[in-house]
Design an enzyme around this catalytic site. Structure first.
Site, PDB file in Angstrom:
ATOM      1  N   SER A  94       0.869  -1.184   0.000  1.00  0.00           N
ATOM      2  CA  SER A  94       0.000   0.000   0.000  1.00  0.00           C
ATOM      3  C   SER A  94       0.897   1.223   0.000  1.00  0.00           C
ATOM      4  CB  SER A  94      -0.854  -0.013   1.276  1.00  0.00           C
ATOM      5  OG  SER A  94      -1.318   1.276   1.598  1.00  0.00           O
ATOM      6  N   TYR A 100      -3.258  -0.987   9.905  1.00  0.00           N
ATOM      7  CA  TYR A 100      -3.140  -1.237   8.460  1.00  0.00           C
ATOM      8  C   TYR A 100      -1.757  -0.787   7.989  1.00  0.00           C
ATOM      9  CZ  TYR A 100      -4.566  -1.107   3.501  1.00  0.00           C
ATOM     10  OH  TYR A 100      -4.679  -1.314   2.144  1.00  0.00           O
TER      11      TYR A 100
HETATM   12  C1  GCO Z   1      -7.133   4.843   3.976  1.00  0.00           C
HETATM   13  C2  GCO Z   1      -7.176   3.930   2.789  1.00  0.00           C
HETATM   14  C3  GCO Z   1      -5.767   3.564   2.347  1.00  0.00           C
HETATM   15  C4  GCO Z   1      -5.885   2.991   0.939  1.00  0.00           C
HETATM   16  C5  GCO Z   1      -4.642   2.393   0.382  1.00  0.00           C
HETATM   17  C6  GCO Z   1      -3.617   3.407   0.031  1.00  0.00           C
HETATM   18  O1  GCO Z   1      -7.984   4.704   4.872  1.00  0.00           O
HETATM   19  O2  GCO Z   1      -6.256   5.729   3.986  1.00  0.00           O
HETATM   20  O3  GCO Z   1      -7.921   2.761   3.076  1.00  0.00           O
HETATM   21  O4  GCO Z   1      -5.226   2.687   3.266  1.00  0.00           O
HETATM   22  O5  GCO Z   1      -6.839   1.976   0.950  1.00  0.00           O
HETATM   23  O6  GCO Z   1      -4.129   1.429   1.244  1.00  0.00           O
HETATM   24  O7  GCO Z   1      -2.512   2.734  -0.560  1.00  0.00           O
END
Ligand code: GCO
Length: 258
Positions: free
Chosen positions: A149, A162
């Site tokens: 990501s 994440y």
């Molecule tokens: C967020 C998004 C990001 C994108 C992606 C960016 O909440 O900022 O979900 O995480 O999905 O991962 O690369």
């Protein structure tokens, strides 16, 4: 077939895509199928999995489903045992399964933290380990494409688990390259930018966030799943035979500018 076409041809290869029944995983599975690969779709929801498989079959792709919980070691090991029993070898693994959890860290429970880390990072280790064991034993090399990501390198407030997981994906990819490149296994990652998917729809529907993404991205648009097709085929094909441990950002330039 021309040399160039041969480089990107996946005929005779079998690709396992975790989280492949929807979102970016499904779109990347479709790209690999278009390039000639047989597809194994993993997912947790039987109905969603069956729907995706039916779509793929209707499109003329060779597809099978493999429901297992990517977070659970016993489930992952059992899934690969099933493939072993059917003499199905995975040539290409796309570790795509992932969830998002948006919450300030001071309010975040350890359970929610752990769920994201298990789904987005530990899963790539568990599934990658089982796939690599068999690729090494078979002696014909293989391809591992981990889905990172923008948050593999850059942080945004309220998505700490994440971000930590996707940062881990970047360095797990390099670890895989360090240990498995000598077996002709190329492990790399894709770092999608802000792509229009189910997971980001709520962000795209917010005019302020939508404006931020378009203003922060040199391409001045959200990414579309189709924008990932060429990259996932490249990293899954002979065209990337000497590419190891890299993360390739498909982000419209967002990670390259202030
Ligand atoms: C967020 C998004 C990001 C994108 C992606 C960016 O909440 O900022 O979900 O995480 O999905 O991962 O690369």
């Amino acid at each position: 077939m021309s040399l160039i076409k041969q480089l990107f041809d996946l005929s005779g290869k079998t690709a396992l895509i975790t989280g492949g029944s929807r979102g970016l995983g499904k779109d990347m599975a479709r790209a690999l199928a278009e390039a000639g690969a047989k597809i194994i779709l993993n997912g947790q929801n039987p109905e969603t999995l069956a729907t995706a498989a039916a779509e793929f079959s209707a499109a003329g792709y060779e597809v099978m489903t493999l429901p297992f919980d990517v977070r659970n070691e016993a489930s992952v090991v059992a899934a690969f045992a099933t493939l072993d029993e059917q003499n199905i070898a995975v040539d290409i693994l796309v570790n795509n399964a992932g969830i998002q959890h948006r919450q300030p860290m001071v309010e975040l429970s350890s359970a929610d933290w752990q769920k994201v880390l298990d789904t987005n990072l530990t899963s790539a280790f568990l599934v990658g380990r089982e796939a690599a064991k068999r690729m090494i034993q078979r002696g014909q090399g293989g391809k591992i494409v981990n889905i990172g990501s923008l948050t593999s390198d850059l942080a945004r407030a309220t998505v700490a688990p994440y971000t930590a997981a996707k940062g881990g994906i970047k360095l797990l990819t390099k670890s895989m390259a360090a240990e498995w490149a000598k077996f002709n296994i190329q492990a790399n990652a894709i770092g999608p930018g802000y792509m229009l998917t189910e997971m980001t729809q709520s962000l795209a529907d917010d005019p302020t966030f939508d404006g931020w993404v378009k203003g922060r991205t040199p391409a001045e648009r959200w990414g579309l799943p189709a924008d990932l097709m060429g990259t996932v085929i490249f990293l899954s094909s002979a065209a990337s035979a000497y590419v190891n441990g890299q993360i390739l950002y498909v982000d419209g330039g967002m990670s390259s500018v202030l």
